[in-house]
Motif scaffolding. Structure first.
Motif, PDB file in Angstrom:
ATOM      1  N   GLN A  35       0.851  -1.181   0.000  1.00 27.43           N
ATOM      2  CA  GLN A  35       0.000   0.000   0.000  1.00 27.43           C
ATOM      3  C   GLN A  35       0.894   1.240   0.000  1.00 27.43           C
ATOM      4  OE1 GLN A  35      -3.405  -0.080  -0.252  1.00 27.43           O
ATOM      5  NE2 GLN A  35      -2.953  -2.242  -0.564  1.00 27.43           N
ATOM      6  N   LEU A  36       0.605   2.178  -0.882  1.00 27.99           N
ATOM      7  CA  LEU A  36       1.378   3.409  -0.951  1.00 27.99           C
ATOM      8  C   LEU A  36       0.756   4.479  -0.069  1.00 27.99           C
ATOM      9  CD1 LEU A  36       2.047   3.522  -4.793  1.00 27.99           C
ATOM     10  CD2 LEU A  36       3.582   2.714  -2.987  1.00 27.99           C
ATOM     11  N   LEU A  37       1.609   5.315   0.509  1.00 30.25           N
ATOM     12  CA  LEU A  37       1.099   6.470   1.236  1.00 30.25           C
ATOM     13  C   LEU A  37       0.385   7.368   0.241  1.00 30.25           C
ATOM     14  CD1 LEU A  37       4.086   7.305   3.545  1.00 30.25           C
ATOM     15  CD2 LEU A  37       1.783   6.774   4.279  1.00 30.25           C
ATOM     16  N   GLY A  38      -0.715   7.919   0.636  1.00 29.93           N
ATOM     17  CA  GLY A  38      -1.474   8.754  -0.283  1.00 29.93           C
ATOM     18  C   GLY A  38      -2.459   7.954  -1.106  1.00 29.93           C
ATOM     19  N   GLY A  39      -2.475   6.651  -0.925  1.00 36.27           N
ATOM     20  CA  GLY A  39      -3.432   5.802  -1.627  1.00 36.27           C
ATOM     21  C   GLY A  39      -2.812   5.016  -2.757  1.00 36.27           C
ATOM     22  N   GLY A  40      -3.480   3.972  -3.124  1.00 34.59           N
ATOM     23  CA  GLY A  40      -3.027   3.123  -4.215  1.00 34.59           C
ATOM     24  C   GLY A  40      -2.188   1.961  -3.721  1.00 34.59           C
ATOM     25  N   LEU A  85      12.083   3.324 -14.400  1.00 30.88           N
ATOM     26  CA  LEU A  85      12.695   3.118 -13.093  1.00 30.88           C
ATOM     27  C   LEU A  85      11.656   3.447 -12.030  1.00 30.88           C
ATOM     28  CD1 LEU A  85      15.361   2.639 -11.389  1.00 30.88           C
ATOM     29  CD2 LEU A  85      15.506   5.128 -11.316  1.00 30.88           C
ATOM     30  N   THR A  86      11.435   2.524 -11.124  1.00 34.79           N
ATOM     31  CA  THR A  86      10.548   2.757  -9.987  1.00 34.79           C
ATOM     32  C   THR A  86      11.410   3.044  -8.772  1.00 34.79           C
ATOM     33  OG1 THR A  86       8.831   1.321 -10.875  1.00 34.79           O
ATOM     34  CG2 THR A  86       8.780   1.736  -8.506  1.00 34.79           C
ATOM     35  N   VAL A  87      11.147   4.165  -8.134  1.00 33.75           N
ATOM     36  CA  VAL A  87      11.831   4.520  -6.890  1.00 33.75           C
ATOM     37  C   VAL A  87      10.796   4.423  -5.778  1.00 33.75           C
ATOM     38  CG1 VAL A  87      13.070   6.320  -5.634  1.00 33.75           C
ATOM     39  CG2 VAL A  87      13.443   6.036  -8.102  1.00 33.75           C
ATOM     40  N   LEU A  88      11.127   3.657  -4.745  1.00 33.55           N
ATOM     41  CA  LEU A  88      10.204   3.437  -3.643  1.00 33.55           C
ATOM     42  C   LEU A  88      10.924   3.619  -2.319  1.00 33.55           C
ATOM     43  CD1 LEU A  88       7.379   2.477  -2.633  1.00 33.55           C
ATOM     44  CD2 LEU A  88       8.325   0.153  -2.648  1.00 33.55           C
ATOM     45  N   GLY A  89      10.347   4.423  -1.458  1.00 33.05           N
ATOM     46  CA  GLY A  89      10.829   4.561  -0.093  1.00 33.05           C
ATOM     47  C   GLY A  89      10.029   3.641   0.815  1.00 33.05           C
ATOM     48  N   VAL A  90      10.720   2.970   1.718  1.00 32.91           N
ATOM     49  CA  VAL A  90      10.073   2.101   2.700  1.00 32.91           C
ATOM     50  C   VAL A  90      10.386   2.709   4.068  1.00 32.91           C
ATOM     51  CG1 VAL A  90       9.887  -0.225   3.630  1.00 32.91           C
ATOM     52  CG2 VAL A  90      10.410   0.101   1.196  1.00 32.91           C
ATOM     53  N   VAL A  91       9.347   3.242   4.698  1.00 31.49           N
ATOM     54  CA  VAL A  91       9.526   4.000   5.934  1.00 31.49           C
ATOM     55  C   VAL A  91       9.349   3.079   7.142  1.00 31.49           C
ATOM     56  CG1 VAL A  91       8.829   6.080   7.172  1.00 31.49           C
ATOM     57  CG2 VAL A  91       8.506   5.954   4.696  1.00 31.49           C
ATOM     58  N   ARG A  92      10.251   3.194   8.095  1.00 29.69           N
ATOM     59  CA  ARG A  92      10.217   2.327   9.270  1.00 29.69           C
ATOM     60  C   ARG A  92       9.157   2.741  10.296  1.00 29.69           C
ATOM     61  NH1 ARG A  92      13.783  -1.591   9.174  1.00 29.69           N
ATOM     62  NH2 ARG A  92      15.547  -1.415   7.768  1.00 29.69           N
ATOM     63  N   GLU A  93       8.743   4.007  10.297  1.00 28.87           N
ATOM     64  CA  GLU A  93       7.743   4.455  11.262  1.00 28.87           C
ATOM     65  C   GLU A  93       6.355   3.982  10.866  1.00 28.87           C
ATOM     66  OE1 GLU A  93      11.199   6.675  12.284  1.00 28.87           O
ATOM     67  OE2 GLU A  93      10.309   6.413  10.334  1.00 28.87           O
ATOM     68  N   ARG A  94       5.450   3.942  11.836  1.00 28.53           N
ATOM     69  CA  ARG A  94       4.085   3.457  11.608  1.00 28.53           C
ATOM     70  C   ARG A  94       3.058   4.581  11.541  1.00 28.53           C
ATOM     71  NH1 ARG A  94       6.037   0.155   9.493  1.00 28.53           N
ATOM     72  NH2 ARG A  94       4.029   0.048   8.515  1.00 28.53           N
ATOM     73  N   ASP A  95       3.411   5.792  11.943  1.00 27.02           N
ATOM     74  CA  ASP A  95       2.478   6.912  11.990  1.00 27.02           C
ATOM     75  C   ASP A  95       2.366   7.538  10.599  1.00 27.02           C
ATOM     76  OD1 ASP A  95       1.075   9.292  12.379  1.00 27.02           O
ATOM     77  OD2 ASP A  95       2.184   9.842  14.188  1.00 27.02           O
ATOM     78  N   ASN A 112       6.197   6.151  -1.500  1.00 28.56           N
ATOM     79  CA  ASN A 112       6.608   5.627  -0.200  1.00 28.56           C
ATOM     80  C   ASN A 112       5.546   4.689   0.336  1.00 28.56           C
ATOM     81  OD1 ASN A 112       9.168   7.027   1.096  1.00 28.56           O
ATOM     82  ND2 ASN A 112       8.141   8.543  -0.195  1.00 28.56           N
ATOM     83  N   THR A 113       5.994   3.745   1.151  1.00 29.02           N
ATOM     84  CA  THR A 113       5.097   2.792   1.794  1.00 29.02           C
ATOM     85  C   THR A 113       5.506   2.594   3.244  1.00 29.02           C
ATOM     86  OG1 THR A 113       4.138   0.568   1.670  1.00 29.02           O
ATOM     87  CG2 THR A 113       6.451   0.769   1.080  1.00 29.02           C
ATOM     88  N   LEU A 114       4.532   2.219   4.058  1.00 33.75           N
ATOM     89  CA  LEU A 114       4.799   1.826   5.443  1.00 33.75           C
ATOM     90  C   LEU A 114       4.866   0.310   5.571  1.00 33.75           C
ATOM     91  CD1 LEU A 114       2.407   4.232   7.389  1.00 33.75           C
ATOM     92  CD2 LEU A 114       4.796   4.591   6.788  1.00 33.75           C
ATOM     93  N   ASP A 115       4.727  -0.415   4.472  1.00 32.27           N
ATOM     94  CA  ASP A 115       4.717  -1.884   4.477  1.00 32.27           C
ATOM     95  C   ASP A 115       6.145  -2.423   4.585  1.00 32.27           C
ATOM     96  OD1 ASP A 115       1.993  -1.840   4.337  1.00 32.27           O
ATOM     97  OD2 ASP A 115       1.880  -2.352   2.215  1.00 32.27           O
ATOM     98  N   LEU A 116       6.734  -2.187   5.745  1.00 28.26           N
ATOM     99  CA  LEU A 116       8.126  -2.558   5.985  1.00 28.26           C
ATOM    100  C   LEU A 116       8.360  -4.064   5.945  1.00 28.26           C
ATOM    101  CD1 LEU A 116      11.046  -1.922   6.875  1.00 28.26           C
ATOM    102  CD2 LEU A 116      10.198  -1.894   9.234  1.00 28.26           C
ATOM    103  N   ALA A 121      11.396  -8.452   3.894  1.00 31.32           N
ATOM    104  CA  ALA A 121      11.482  -9.887   3.609  1.00 31.32           C
ATOM    105  C   ALA A 121      11.887 -10.136   2.160  1.00 31.32           C
ATOM    106  CB  ALA A 121      10.155 -10.564   3.917  1.00 31.32           C
ATOM    107  N   ALA A 122      11.530  -9.243   1.256  1.00 24.78           N
ATOM    108  CA  ALA A 122      11.865  -9.401  -0.164  1.00 24.78           C
ATOM    109  C   ALA A 122      13.296  -8.979  -0.473  1.00 24.78           C
ATOM    110  CB  ALA A 122      10.895  -8.595  -1.027  1.00 24.78           C
TER     111      ALA A 122
END
Length: 165
Positions: A35-40, A85-95, A112-116, A121-122
């Motif tokens: 799940q992306l921040l901001g939806g989608g 090129l896909t650039v994705l940030g994976v944020v460690r915080e949950r808020d 960005n995603t919160l799905d750490l 694991a990937a």
């Protein structure tokens, strides 16, 4: 009894999702849907025929802030050149609200995603930040780079994503 437990354990492990063990360099990445921040949702199929740069980062990490400035430049350069090129940030915080405010304040336009957990694991279960993973356009992990990188090194990821093994 022990044998039955071992057989049951082996069967349970075999049933785990493919992303339960991080890819090693040169291996295909089993992308999870996130799940992306901001939806989608960024689905596994969205990575097909695209190179990827994935950055694990934290709001409280000063190194991540400087590093993500370079990642943002990389994202904008790839977009301006119309490169797959896909650039994705994976944020460690949950808020999610705090993360969204930070992203807006910093002017990050990369996803960005919160799905750490599924992303770690990937790609890499290391717990330090930042960590940058590079995946080539065939979906193989090229490298996982721990720590802050210089701007020129981040920008070099654009070329490395398309370089032969």
């Amino acid at each position: 009894m022990k044998r039955r437990v071992l057989i049951a354990s082996a069967a349970a492990c075999a049933a785990w999702p493919a992303w339960s063990v991080p890819a090693q360099n040169g291996q295909p990445v089993a992308w999870p849907d996130v799940q992306l921040l901001g939806g989608g949702t960024l689905k596994a199929v969205d990575w097909q025929a695209r190179a990827g740069v994935v950055v694990f980062w934290s709001l409280t990490c000063p190194f991540c802030r400087r590093h993500n400035e370079h990642v943002e430049k990389l994202h904008r350069a790839a977009k301006a050149a119309d490169l797959p090129l896909t650039v994705l940030g994976v944020v460690r915080e949950r808020d999610a609200a705090a993360v969204a405010r930070h992203i807006q304040q910093q002017g990050y336009s990369f996803a960005n995603t919160l799905d750490l957990a599924p992303m770690a694991a990937a790609l890499s279960e290391r717990r330090m930040t930042p960590i940058t993973a590079l995946v080539d356009r065939q979906g193989r992990l090229k490298m996982v780079l721990p720590g802050e990188m210089f701007e020129e090194d981040v920008m070099d990821l654009l070329q490395l994503a398309w370089a032969p093994r």
